[in-house]
Write an enzyme that holds these catalytic residues in place. Structure first.
Site, PDB file in Angstrom:
ATOM      1  N   ASP A 227       0.882  -1.178   0.000  1.00  0.00           N
ATOM      2  CA  ASP A 227       0.000   0.000   0.000  1.00  0.00           C
ATOM      3  C   ASP A 227       0.917   1.225   0.000  1.00  0.00           C
ATOM      4  O   ASP A 227       2.125   1.109   0.277  1.00  0.00           O
ATOM      5  CB  ASP A 227      -0.881  -0.052   1.271  1.00  0.00           C
ATOM      6  CG  ASP A 227      -1.852   1.126   1.410  1.00  0.00           C
ATOM      7  OD1 ASP A 227      -2.085   1.830   0.412  1.00  0.00           O
ATOM      8  OD2 ASP A 227      -2.363   1.337   2.534  1.00  0.00           O
ATOM      9  N   CYS A 267      -4.018  -2.334  -2.852  1.00  0.00           N
ATOM     10  CA  CYS A 267      -5.382  -1.800  -2.780  1.00  0.00           C
ATOM     11  C   CYS A 267      -5.611  -0.688  -3.804  1.00  0.00           C
ATOM     12  O   CYS A 267      -6.744  -0.411  -4.162  1.00  0.00           O
ATOM     13  CB  CYS A 267      -5.662  -1.299  -1.377  1.00  0.00           C
ATOM     14  SG  CYS A 267      -4.463  -0.085  -0.797  1.00  0.00           S
TER      15      CYS A 267
HETATM   16  N1   CP Z   1      -8.635   1.067  -2.561  1.00  0.00           N
HETATM   17  C1   CP Z   1      -9.419   2.151  -2.368  1.00  0.00           C
HETATM   18  O1   CP Z   1     -10.116   2.284  -1.360  1.00  0.00           O
HETATM   19  O2   CP Z   1      -9.389   3.018  -3.406  1.00  0.00           O
HETATM   20  P1   CP Z   1     -10.083   4.462  -3.438  1.00  0.00           P
HETATM   21  O3   CP Z   1      -9.328   5.340  -2.490  1.00  0.00           O
HETATM   22  O4   CP Z   1      -9.944   4.886  -4.875  1.00  0.00           O
HETATM   23  O5   CP Z   1     -11.510   4.290  -3.024  1.00  0.00           O
HETATM   24  N1  NVA Z   2      -3.636   3.563   3.241  1.00  0.00           N
HETATM   25  C1  NVA Z   2      -4.245   4.245   2.136  1.00  0.00           C
HETATM   26  C2  NVA Z   2      -5.298   3.381   1.510  1.00  0.00           C
HETATM   27  C3  NVA Z   2      -5.985   3.980   0.317  1.00  0.00           C
HETATM   28  C4  NVA Z   2      -7.049   3.098  -0.232  1.00  0.00           C
HETATM   29  C5  NVA Z   2      -4.836   5.557   2.617  1.00  0.00           C
HETATM   30  O1  NVA Z   2      -5.425   5.567   3.706  1.00  0.00           O
HETATM   31  O2  NVA Z   2      -4.689   6.572   1.920  1.00  0.00           O
END
Ligand code: CP
Ligand code: NVA
Length: 308
Positions: A227, A267
């Site tokens: 991530d 993700c």
């Molecule tokens: N993975 C995820 O939650 O992506 P978004 O921030 O685009 O919703």
């Molecule tokens: N860890 C990241 C996830 C994004 C889907 C955030 O919180 O920005």
């Protein structure tokens, strides 16, 4: 035909809001939605979306999920609603839950999400907080099950910051009995309460490992997950975190230490050549876009159960 069950908890604020059995039910239901084996009608039902942070996947997958179920969504932008002006959560929640049948909320503090849930008369879904991203983890484990059939021999290694995504992967991993290894620089370990809860669920099995050494953590793993290093809201820490995370990039050399059948998950959105190289993201091992698609099916399953 599989029918959605009513979940014991009204809300989905955390990965621990479902039991192991309910989680498996959601995965089965999601797969049935994906295979178009289900025709659940939630005609006229309305999902309210409150997003204090940006989103592509979560927002659109919720909108499409509701559309496929025959319902609709109201997308509330805090800057054009009274939320941005600071209307108390307890008022917003009481009003919106008189219009909407379910609310999906993306915000900073988990306690704010809990405040919405406390005052809402309708189910509340965590669409990401600083602490957890349970809808993401649902789709992630769906993707893993599709790949390996079950969770028996799965070893998941997460390389990156121990925050929301890692926390939810840990909690679901504990529910499912999956070995989860978190690799992060010192000071970026997952939330302590999350670790304690997971350890209680794992009982005396030593299946949760937190380490600073990427190579040993990747050995024998068949799911490699990463991530972003700087999450939404941490933009001012970017320079410092980029330095702290040097050596934690998921590159070809690191991936070569994993099991030969290992898959790559992220993700998204990704910063290519920071937490993951372009080469790895584009490699045959990537299941990242299946994973993104599964958000839609998993959330159709979740909404169907919450609205029983
Ligand atoms: N993975 C995820 O939650 O992506 P978004 O921030 O685009 O919703
Ligand atoms: N860890 C990241 C996830 C994004 C889907 C955030 O919180 O920005």
């Amino acid at each position: 035909m599989l029918n959605p069950i009513k979940l014991a908890n009204k809300n989905f604020l955390s990965s621990l809001d479902t039991s192991r059995e309910e989680f498996f039910h959601l995965l089965d239901l999601a797969k049935n939605f994906k295979n178009k084996d289900l025709n659940i009608e939630l005609k006229d039902k309305v999902l309210g979306l409150i997003f204090d942070k940006s989103s592509t996947r979560t927002r659109v997958s919720f909108q499409v999920a509701m559309s496929r179920l025959g319902g609709t969504t109201v997308d509330l932008n805090p800057s054009t609603s009274q939320i941005g002006r600071g209307e108390p959560i307890r008022d917003t929640a009481r009003v919106l839950s008189r219009y909407c049948d379910v609310l999906a909320i993306r915000t900073f503090k988990q306690t704010d999400l809990e405040e919405y849930a406390k005052w809402s008369s309708k189910p509340v879904i965590n669409a990401l907080t600083d602490l957890e991203h349970p809808c993401q983890a649902l789709a992630d484990y769906m993707t893993i099950k599709e790949e390996f059939g079950d969770f028996k021999n799965v070893v998941l290694t997460f390389i990156g910051d121990g925050n929301n995504v890692a926390n939810s992967l840990i909690l679901c991993g504990a529910l499912l009995g999956v070995e989860v290894r978190i690799v992060c620089p010192k000071g970026y370990e997952p939330n302590e309460l999350v670790i304690d809860s997971a350890k209680k669920i794992y009982k005396n099995k030593n299946l949760l490992k937190i380490t600073n050494d990427p190579i040993s953590a990747v050995k024998g793993a068949n799911v490699l997950y990463t991530d972003v290093w700087s999450s939404m809201g941490e933009e001012n820490q970017k320079e410092e975190k980029d330095k702290d995370f040097l050596g934690y990039t998921m590159d070809k050399a690191l991936v070569s230490n994993a099991d030969s059948d290992a898959i790559i998950l992220h993700c998204l959105p990704a910063y290519r050549d920071k937490e993951i190289t372009d080469e790895v993201i584009e490699s045959k091992k990537n299941r990242i876009f299946e994973q993104a698609e599964n958000r839609l099916h998993a959330q159709q399953a979740l909404i169907s159960c919450l609205l029983q």
